[in-house]
Design an enzyme around this catalytic site. Sequence first.
Site, PDB file in Angstrom:
ATOM      1  N   CYS A 141      -3.046  -4.983  -8.532  1.00 14.07           N
ATOM      2  CA  CYS A 141      -2.749  -3.551  -8.423  1.00 14.07           C
ATOM      3  C   CYS A 141      -2.981  -2.797  -9.723  1.00 14.07           C
ATOM      4  O   CYS A 141      -3.145  -1.571  -9.703  1.00 14.07           O
ATOM      5  CB  CYS A 141      -1.327  -3.333  -7.920  1.00 14.07           C
ATOM      6  N   GLU A 166       6.670  -0.571  -5.048  1.00 17.86           N
ATOM      7  CA  GLU A 166       5.612  -0.805  -6.037  1.00 17.86           C
ATOM      8  C   GLU A 166       4.312  -0.764  -5.255  1.00 17.86           C
ATOM      9  O   GLU A 166       3.998  -1.675  -4.497  1.00 17.86           O
ATOM     10  CB  GLU A 166       5.837  -2.161  -6.720  1.00 17.86           C
ATOM     11  N   LEU A 167       3.562   0.331  -5.440  1.00 14.58           N
ATOM     12  CA  LEU A 167       2.444   0.635  -4.552  1.00 14.58           C
ATOM     13  C   LEU A 167       1.099   0.513  -5.261  1.00 14.58           C
ATOM     14  O   LEU A 167       0.948  -0.255  -6.196  1.00 14.58           O
ATOM     15  CB  LEU A 167       2.658   2.022  -3.945  1.00 14.58           C
ATOM     16  N   GLU A 197      -7.966   3.002  -4.247  1.00 15.08           N
ATOM     17  CA  GLU A 197      -7.752   1.697  -4.868  1.00 15.08           C
ATOM     18  C   GLU A 197      -8.766   0.704  -4.310  1.00 15.08           C
ATOM     19  O   GLU A 197      -8.768   0.417  -3.117  1.00 15.08           O
ATOM     20  CB  GLU A 197      -6.334   1.203  -4.596  1.00 15.08           C
ATOM     21  N   SER A 256       0.820  -1.213   0.000  1.00 13.88           N
ATOM     22  CA  SER A 256       0.000   0.000   0.000  1.00 13.88           C
ATOM     23  C   SER A 256       0.854   1.264   0.000  1.00 13.88           C
ATOM     24  O   SER A 256       1.980   1.266   0.515  1.00 13.88           O
ATOM     25  CB  SER A 256      -0.908   0.012   1.229  1.00 13.88           C
TER      26      SER A 256
END
Length: 477
Positions: free
Chosen positions: A284, A248-249, A378, A229
């Site tokens: 994601c 890597e979010l 998200e 996150s």
Amino acid sequence: MIDIANNIQTLAEQSSDTYDLINPHTRQKIRAIPECTSEQMEKAIVKGKTAFQKMKALTSEERSSILEKVCEIIAENKEDFAKTITLESGKPIRFALGEVDRTIQTFKFAAIEARKLEGESIRLDAATNGGGRDAYTIYQPIGVVGAITPFNFPLNLVAHKVGPALAVGNSIIVKPAEKTPLSAIKLVEAFKQAGLPDDAYQVITGDGPRLGKVMIDHPDVAKITFTGSPEVGKLIKSQVGLKKITLELGNNSALYVDNSVRDKIKDIAEKAVVGAFSYNGQVCISTQRIYVHEEVKDEFLTHFKQVTDALVYGDPNDPNTDVSGIIDEKSQNRLLDWIKEAVQEGGELVTGGELQENGIQPTILANVPKDTNVSCNEVFGPVVIVNSVRSADEALAEMNDSIYGLNAGVFTYHLPQAFTFAHELEVGQVLINDIPTLRFDHMPYGGLKSSGYGYEGIKYAMREMVHMKFISMNYNF
């Protein structure tokens, strides 16, 4: 079949506690997992430092051969790995099999790139008084890499960190998601069989914040690579100091469908269903926001709903299953709250929106206000919005109106329009005439804004796991 009982037992012998690993689809206990202590992580780092000396002494050909061998072992145990992914993550088996195939491909790319990491020669005589010298750069491994991985791709996203680290000669410690540690542990055994030096790849299970902090604070961990996150990523970045870092979010991938592709609307709708609902949207780069030109919106939505309603909910071990249980009850309740909020704020519930055993019905919302959670945050679930726009310019503005910037997709036959989107979209990757839920394992992969920092993709991840050294030889001395 690869047995992981000994690996888990070894961790358990040094742990004072365990936690229950739960099957997301059935909500039944799978097994007890060691809650590793901070001291275990510290010991793993010491072992990793020793293993690093062995790794950096290997030739690139030797490292490449180990990676090639692990590909063979995974391929030989493909169904075993896939069943493990399905068991711990609830991912439908056909998608789990696909993840295993991608993992093999990821390690193959790492094997190839291990032999190709090269520096460059530099003309020092281009500078005043620089003549009489030969100069070049080389890349050297950095040491112990600390990796923190998510639940949604418990094998391939581990491979995206392990493969590059080992390819350049580092050692690596993986702290897998508490909900999906088994795939990462199984991979340890595969690398043992492939001949990897002892402790060059280790897995430590348990509480993420606590164990992650040990890696962040330890002076012998040279790099942190994290997938998760934005909130946690920002916290990690504030704490790492001078360590290398890759984050890597999150994302809320946007897609634009132009009126110029009206003859392909049905095909695009089918692709968008895959993008929105594969692995229950717990991806994601899941297609979350779809903007459709008003001239083709109704036709698109008709096809989109029809294909969505045909998705099959069921046992993830059944090859005919499309969607299954959400990762946990907390996520399930959050999704229901967000859907309810979107409808209360004026959005239209086109289909879905209800509990489905331990999952959520694939849900389409239309004309959703931009300040609702399903639009601006998200979702990480089987929920997608479809909003009408009057022009490509309006779509571009809506797509960029986000705190995220990972992937975005555009369907258009208008070439100047395609170039405009390609250059003006504020994301790391633009996919023209593809859905944004697209990643090839060797392509550069990194986000802007709150979507990340640094790059993955094998070759690009390797460059972030090495030091570049400059060497000059004065041959006139």
